[in-house]
Design an enzyme around this catalytic site. Structure first.
Site, short mmCIF file in Angstrom:
data_model
loop_
_atom_site.label_atom_id
_atom_site.label_comp_id
_atom_site.label_asym_id
_atom_site.label_seq_id
_atom_site.Cartn_x
_atom_site.Cartn_y
_atom_site.Cartn_z
N GLY A 198 -5.62 95.36 -21.23
CA GLY A 198 -5.59 94.83 -19.86
C GLY A 198 -6.65 93.79 -19.58
O GLY A 198 -7.30 93.81 -18.53
N TYR A 222 -8.10 103.82 -8.20
CA TYR A 222 -8.54 103.30 -6.91
C TYR A 222 -8.35 104.40 -5.87
O TYR A 222 -7.40 105.19 -5.97
CB TYR A 222 -7.72 102.04 -6.57
CG TYR A 222 -8.11 101.34 -5.29
CD1 TYR A 222 -9.45 101.10 -5.00
CD2 TYR A 222 -7.15 100.89 -4.39
CE1 TYR A 222 -9.82 100.45 -3.83
CE2 TYR A 222 -7.51 100.24 -3.23
CZ TYR A 222 -8.84 100.03 -2.95
OH TYR A 222 -9.21 99.39 -1.79
N TYR A 241 -1.85 98.76 0.24
CA TYR A 241 -1.77 99.06 -1.19
C TYR A 241 -0.44 99.78 -1.42
O TYR A 241 -0.38 100.99 -1.56
CB TYR A 241 -2.95 99.95 -1.60
CG TYR A 241 -3.23 99.98 -3.09
CD1 TYR A 241 -3.85 98.91 -3.74
CD2 TYR A 241 -2.90 101.09 -3.86
CE1 TYR A 241 -4.12 98.97 -5.09
CE2 TYR A 241 -3.16 101.15 -5.21
CZ TYR A 241 -3.78 100.08 -5.82
OH TYR A 241 -4.06 100.13 -7.17
P1 NAD Z 1 -7.07 92.37 -13.83
O1 NAD Z 1 -6.05 91.42 -13.35
O2 NAD Z 1 -8.28 91.82 -14.50
O3 NAD Z 1 -6.46 93.46 -14.82
C1 NAD Z 1 -5.15 93.96 -14.79
C2 NAD Z 1 -4.53 93.58 -16.13
O4 NAD Z 1 -3.34 94.33 -16.33
C3 NAD Z 1 -4.14 92.11 -16.22
O5 NAD Z 1 -4.79 91.49 -17.31
C4 NAD Z 1 -2.64 92.17 -16.44
O6 NAD Z 1 -2.19 91.13 -17.25
C5 NAD Z 1 -2.52 93.52 -17.13
N1 NAD Z 1 -1.15 94.05 -17.13
C6 NAD Z 1 -0.27 94.13 -16.10
N2 NAD Z 1 0.89 94.67 -16.53
C7 NAD Z 1 0.72 94.94 -17.86
C8 NAD Z 1 1.57 95.48 -18.86
N3 NAD Z 1 2.82 95.86 -18.58
N4 NAD Z 1 1.08 95.61 -20.10
C9 NAD Z 1 -0.17 95.22 -20.41
N5 NAD Z 1 -1.02 94.69 -19.51
C10 NAD Z 1 -0.56 94.55 -18.24
O7 NAD Z 1 -7.45 93.23 -12.55
P2 NAD Z 1 -8.44 94.46 -12.32
O8 NAD Z 1 -8.52 94.58 -10.84
O9 NAD Z 1 -9.67 94.34 -13.12
O10 NAD Z 1 -7.58 95.71 -12.82
C11 NAD Z 1 -7.97 96.57 -13.86
C12 NAD Z 1 -7.79 98.01 -13.41
O11 NAD Z 1 -8.74 98.29 -12.37
C13 NAD Z 1 -6.41 98.31 -12.82
O12 NAD Z 1 -6.01 99.62 -13.21
C14 NAD Z 1 -6.69 98.29 -11.33
O13 NAD Z 1 -5.75 99.03 -10.57
C15 NAD Z 1 -8.06 98.93 -11.32
N6 NAD Z 1 -8.81 98.79 -10.07
C16 NAD Z 1 -9.01 97.56 -9.51
C17 NAD Z 1 -9.71 97.46 -8.31
C18 NAD Z 1 -9.98 96.10 -7.68
O14 NAD Z 1 -10.38 96.04 -6.51
N7 NAD Z 1 -9.81 95.01 -8.40
C19 NAD Z 1 -10.24 98.60 -7.70
C20 NAD Z 1 -10.02 99.84 -8.31
C21 NAD Z 1 -9.31 99.93 -9.48
#
Ligand code: NAD
Length: 300
Positions: free
Chosen positions: A15, A178, A188
């Protein structure tokens, strides 16, 4: 001196598509601690990510504390919604962002990693996707809901199921969740709150099953809001960041590297007795039962 030492360990981070999200920050923290870094990048982003990396666009954020650039041993295209090639629908096979890529289903990626690097020690699940995230749950279609849970929750089960036999004993798995899986966060939507609730519960069951089967640990970080690419797609992330700044116990920005550092600890031998846990890295926001900036508190 007590130290997080991951020298000789291999980490696969699923990811990462740019240098803005939690996956990148976790990779950096694991690299700081000496781990070998392997990345799984969503197949449609593979070209832009590898090109940007090669062109040096991430060099500034690739810098480690000693000035060297984080080394990435290999980047694999990955679509964590498919377990085997037989699962890929025709329209995806023909899609121009998939057509030239191969071997991106979970089982194939795991096979390639095992062939290239042998067993791994650390598996990070830092991915989520909900095509209807902007819709309230009541307006979410069945397909949209299933897609959110497939990409954001089942993907963890699939990755552990396939990587499990290829992980060294005492290895560690970490996912990101989250607070919206536990409490209502309007906006959300699209079944993403449901997917996070599933991920939270699965963390416990997988910790039990994978702990008994392979002697590995499974934990999840519940992160505060960060303006990553995925979060920007939801649309209200700036408001959530602002809200947290005004209402969390700690009055400071939340930085991705704080999640990275916690991840490095949780994946290290220092956390050898922690499994099945959700660790909040959110400036304490989850502890609040009321919002300090509510107009109600301003009334005499
Ligand atoms: P990000 O965009 O950096 O990461 C999400 C990644 O998931 C992306 O690179 C995307 O290409 C990849 N992805 C989506 N569908 C996919 C698939 N089918 N196969 C492989 N990869 C796939 O964003 P982020 O916010 O850093 O997210 C990372 C994690 O953190 C997620 O689980 C997100 O829900 C969680 N999160 C984010 C927040 C926030 O505020 N950004 C808060 C809490 C939790």
């Amino acid at each position: 001196m007590l130290k997080i030492d991951l020298k000789g360990k291999t980490a696969f981070i699923a990811g990462i598509g740019d240098d803005q999200g939690f996956g990148w920050a976790i990779a950096k923290a694991l690299a700081e601690a000496g781990a070998t870094i392997l990345i799984g990048t969503w197949t449609p982003l593979m070209k832009i990510f590898t090109t940007s990396l090669a062109q040096g666009r991430f060099d500034e954020s690739r810098k480690l504390s000693d000035g060297s650039l984080m080394e990435i041993a290999k980047i694999y295209p990955l679509d964590a919604t498919f377990d085997t090639p037989a699962d890929i629908p025709q329209e995806i096979l023909e899609n121009k962002r998939y057509k030239d890529a191969g071997g991106y289903t979970v089982s194939e990626v795991v096979e390639s990693v095992a062939k290239d690097f042998g067993k791994i020690d650390i598996l990070i699940h830092s991915l989520a996707n909900g095509p209807e995230v902007a819709k309230p749950l009541l307006e979410t279609s069945r397909n949209g809901y299933m897609a959110a849970v497939n990409a954001s929750a089942y993907s963890l089960i699939s990755l552990i199921k396939h990587f499990g036999p290829h992980m060294n004993e005492k290895g560690a798995v970490l996912a990101l969740t989250y607070i919206a899986g536990e409490k209502v966060i309007p906006g959300y939507g699209g079944g993403m709150s449901s997917a996070k609730a599933a991920l939270d519960s699965d963390t416990q069951v997988l910790a039990f099953e994978a702990g008994q089967k392979w002697n590995i640990r499974v934990n999840t970080i519940s992160a505060g809001p960060l303006a990553s690419r995925a979060a920007k797609a939801i649309g209200f992330i700036e408001k959530m960041i602002h809200y947290a700044e005004n209402n969390a116990p700690l009055k400071k920005d939340l930085e991705a590297i704080e999640i990275g550092n916690t991840a490095a600890f949780l994946c290290s031998p220092l956390a050898s007795a922690i499994t099945g846990s959700i660790i909040y890295v959110d400036n304490g926001m989850h502890t609040m039962g009321c919002s300090l900036d509510s107009p109600s508190f301003k009334q005499e």
